[in-house]
Design a protein around this motif. Structure first.
Motif, PDB file in Angstrom:
ATOM      1  N   ASN A  36     -25.907  -1.301 -40.152  1.00  0.00           N
ATOM      2  CA  ASN A  36     -26.248  -2.521 -40.395  1.00  0.00           C
ATOM      3  C   ASN A  36     -25.178  -3.150 -41.021  1.00  0.00           C
ATOM      4  O   ASN A  36     -25.346  -4.628 -41.244  1.00  0.00           O
ATOM      5  N   SER A  53     -22.451  -5.852 -41.665  1.00  0.00           N
ATOM      6  CA  SER A  53     -21.997  -7.015 -41.068  1.00  0.00           C
ATOM      7  C   SER A  53     -20.554  -7.486 -41.196  1.00  0.00           C
ATOM      8  O   SER A  53     -19.858  -6.662 -42.023  1.00  0.00           O
ATOM      9  N   GLU A  54     -19.748  -8.309 -40.331  1.00  0.00           N
ATOM     10  CA  GLU A  54     -18.563  -8.707 -40.391  1.00  0.00           C
ATOM     11  C   GLU A  54     -18.134  -9.122 -42.045  1.00  0.00           C
ATOM     12  O   GLU A  54     -17.213  -8.456 -42.481  1.00  0.00           O
ATOM     13  N   ARG A  84     -16.040  -5.072 -38.497  1.00  0.00           N
ATOM     14  CA  ARG A  84     -16.809  -3.862 -38.455  1.00  0.00           C
ATOM     15  C   ARG A  84     -16.058  -2.604 -37.843  1.00  0.00           C
ATOM     16  O   ARG A  84     -16.476  -1.417 -38.387  1.00  0.00           O
TER      17      ARG A  84
END
Length: 205
Positions: free
Chosen positions: A136, A138-139, A173
């Motif tokens: 999950n 994020s960037e 990611r």
């Protein structure tokens, strides 16, 4: 407020010293993680993160985080050594393998697990704790984990990498995935485990 030790690898220490790392992810132990996967009530679904059953009903899994709660502090254990000083035989220096320019000492080094609290130079204050699935991330969170923008060849566009890993990706990611797999094993990313997400800021020891 409580203080606890936390062991960090070389690339993590460098990223904190350079102001690039403000969060760390650590696997939840399997026994507790299995409890997170058990069916829960509506509260679990509404909250968006795990609850576990206790004598009084349910308690947020965040309360069980072994690294502490917001306001607690973590003192960093890293690779280090204690050395004598030729000009002052009655004195010693504590030196650190990462980003320590006081000496050209080349080892042997002591692993961080053997570091004492008084010898730690990095103190972190926890600003947030949560539980989530590894994938999950994020960037922005990948960048906060210390993933670095590779700028040597600007004509190639934005590429990200992690110190010590000679692989680059246009997706931060993906760079974090490569880092995680290098530390925890090739299949650890695909397993998508529950992880503690511990956000922090550096404070003066």
């Amino acid at each position: 407020m409580k203080e606890r030790p936390i062991h960090l690898l070389g690339h993590e220490v460098r990223a904190i010293l350079e102001g690039r790392k403000t969060v760390t992810r650590r696997p939840v132990k399997a026994r507790l993680a299995n409890r997170f996967d058990e069916p829960r009530g509506q509260a679990d679904i509404d909250a968006g993160y795990p609850f576990v059953e206790c004598d009084d009903g349910y308690v947020s899994a965040v309360k069980l985080c072994p690294y502490g709660q917001p306001g607690d502090r973590l003192w960093v254990r890293e690779t280090w050594a204690r050395i004598g000083i030729a000009q002052a035989p009655d004195q010693e220096w504590v030196v650190y393998r990462e980003s320590d320019n006081r000496t050209d000492y080349g080892g042997p080094w002591k692993p961080g697990i053997h570091m004492f609290r008084r010898d730690s130079r990095i103190l972190l204050e926890i600003t947030g704790v949560r539980v989530e699935r590894l994938q999950n991330i994020s960037e922005d969170q990948s960048k906060a984990e210390g993933v670095r923008l590779y700028t040597d060849h600007a004509e190639l566009g934005d590429w990200y990498h992690v110190d010590g890993i000679e692989t680059y990706s246009s997706d931060p990611r993906k760079s974090f995935e490569l880092l995680w797999s290098s530390i925890n094993g090739a299949e650890s990313w695909n397993a998508n485990p529950w992880v503690w997400v511990v956000e922090f800021r550096r404070v003066t020891p």
